[in-house]
Design an enzyme around this catalytic site. Sequence first.
Site, mmCIF file in Angstrom:
data_model
loop_
_atom_site.group_PDB
_atom_site.id
_atom_site.type_symbol
_atom_site.label_atom_id
_atom_site.label_comp_id
_atom_site.label_asym_id
_atom_site.label_seq_id
_atom_site.Cartn_x
_atom_site.Cartn_y
_atom_site.Cartn_z
ATOM 1 N N GLN A 175 28.638 -7.755 -29.022
ATOM 2 C CA GLN A 175 28.567 -6.850 -27.882
ATOM 3 C C GLN A 175 28.247 -7.688 -26.650
ATOM 4 O OE1 GLN A 175 29.149 -3.550 -28.107
ATOM 5 N NE2 GLN A 175 28.615 -2.837 -26.055
ATOM 6 N N ASN A 216 23.123 -0.469 -30.826
ATOM 7 C CA ASN A 216 24.182 0.159 -30.032
ATOM 8 C C ASN A 216 24.109 1.690 -30.137
ATOM 9 O OD1 ASN A 216 26.719 0.336 -28.475
ATOM 10 N ND2 ASN A 216 26.958 -1.809 -29.080
ATOM 11 N N ARG A 217 25.221 2.346 -29.854
ATOM 12 C CA ARG A 217 25.226 3.806 -29.684
ATOM 13 C C ARG A 217 25.689 4.538 -30.938
ATOM 14 N NH1 ARG A 217 26.591 1.489 -24.777
ATOM 15 N NH2 ARG A 217 25.424 2.295 -22.986
ATOM 16 N N HIS A 274 20.280 2.097 -29.667
ATOM 17 C CA HIS A 274 19.423 1.029 -30.199
ATOM 18 C C HIS A 274 18.281 1.555 -31.071
ATOM 19 C CE1 HIS A 274 21.759 -1.829 -28.137
ATOM 20 N NE2 HIS A 274 21.144 -1.843 -26.983
ATOM 21 N N GLU A 298 25.165 -9.871 -27.961
ATOM 22 C CA GLU A 298 24.497 -9.282 -29.118
ATOM 23 C C GLU A 298 25.402 -9.340 -30.352
ATOM 24 O OE1 GLU A 298 23.263 -5.252 -27.857
ATOM 25 O OE2 GLU A 298 23.848 -5.993 -25.868
ATOM 26 N N HIS A 300 18.405 -8.880 -28.626
ATOM 27 C CA HIS A 300 18.925 -8.416 -27.332
ATOM 28 C C HIS A 300 18.431 -9.292 -26.170
ATOM 29 C CE1 HIS A 300 20.303 -5.680 -24.220
ATOM 30 N NE2 HIS A 300 20.776 -4.839 -25.143
ATOM 31 N N SER A 301 18.497 -10.597 -26.346
ATOM 32 C CA SER A 301 18.120 -11.483 -25.244
ATOM 33 C C SER A 301 19.187 -11.474 -24.156
ATOM 34 C CB SER A 301 17.933 -12.912 -25.756
ATOM 35 O OG SER A 301 16.807 -13.001 -26.592
ATOM 36 N N TYR A 302 18.727 -11.620 -22.908
ATOM 37 C CA TYR A 302 19.610 -11.832 -21.761
ATOM 38 C C TYR A 302 19.527 -13.300 -21.371
ATOM 39 C CZ TYR A 302 19.901 -6.773 -20.921
ATOM 40 O OH TYR A 302 20.121 -5.424 -21.037
ATOM 41 N N ASP A 308 30.577 -4.138 -21.267
ATOM 42 C CA ASP A 308 29.597 -3.518 -22.151
ATOM 43 C C ASP A 308 30.380 -3.044 -23.369
ATOM 44 O OD1 ASP A 308 27.381 -2.476 -23.332
ATOM 45 O OD2 ASP A 308 27.036 -0.877 -21.881
#
Length: 335
Positions: free
Chosen positions: A274, A71-72, A98, A302, A168-170, A240
């Site tokens: 997330q 993340n940020r 990330h 996530e 981080h899979s979609y 998000d």
Amino acid sequence: MPTPPPGPTSVTLTAPGLRVDLLSTGAAIARVELTDGHGDGPVDVVLGHADLADYGRVRDFQGATIGRVANRIDAGRFRLGDRPVEVPPDPDEPHALHGGPEGFDQREWALVEATDDRATWSLTSPDGDQGFPGEVEVEVRYAVTPGRLTVEHRATTAAPTPVSLTNHSYWNLDGEGAGDILDHTLQVDADTYLPVRPDQIPTGEVRDVSGSPFDLRRPVVLGEALAVDDEQLEIGQGYDHHLVVPGGGLRRHAVLVGGSGRRMEVWSDRPGLQVYAGAHFDGTVTGPRGVAYGPRAGIALETQAFPDAVNQPHFPSVVLEPGQTYASTTEWRFG
């Protein structure tokens, strides 16, 4: 530690009804194929790249291991004790994202061992990597059993440093390339979430989800939830955001159900989830079936620590000390 290979290496894990393809680039999940009676044949439910080389060329985090810090991080800056630390910002925003522009998702990981149903990848992150102090040794362990995929993250460090890893899979439970996920339903076992500033850094507030589009304690249809007029949804171009899952240890975080009826539960010991609803897909990425991914082609769930925890003392700490072992487990359970 094993020497990383010069180019991508792939490994396939199998269990009855389940096939998982892994890739050395980013220690990534490249395919999760289910044979479950919800379709005419095996269905790949995780997004990916048609060309495996794109996992290293296109930084969209698909299936990848994220680190050192998921993340940020606000402006890419924080203090570790008396020491200022600076991580390069993401090319598309003013914050580190990330783990920095050359995070763990961009690395070639070394294969430690592989059998029919499990594999372990390792990576050495040197002192000063992306600005982070201390040499860190990392392992990612995948395993499959019927109807279940498990990932374990392990890390040790030579000096105090933040570590917060995730996958981080979609996901699209109707199949990658099947269209958007707006007909999917999502449930998240979270009573609170972290609202964000207009630049998507958490404000520091831990807000009750009641009366908001972030109240996912009962299943909601994603298309309906994303259509709600809400300032936070506008900032994130939809979801998000980090949702805080109460309790400790391995516990259910979320349930995702596709239009097909295919179901996935996410279990983890991480503090929260997330939820990112894939707004950025714009047709420039093509999946394994040759279909270009449009907006909402998949959703990322996530499991991770709080974003920007290094700058917010009241958030649970993500600093790993020498002598400690970072350990986390996430399971995806399919039904």
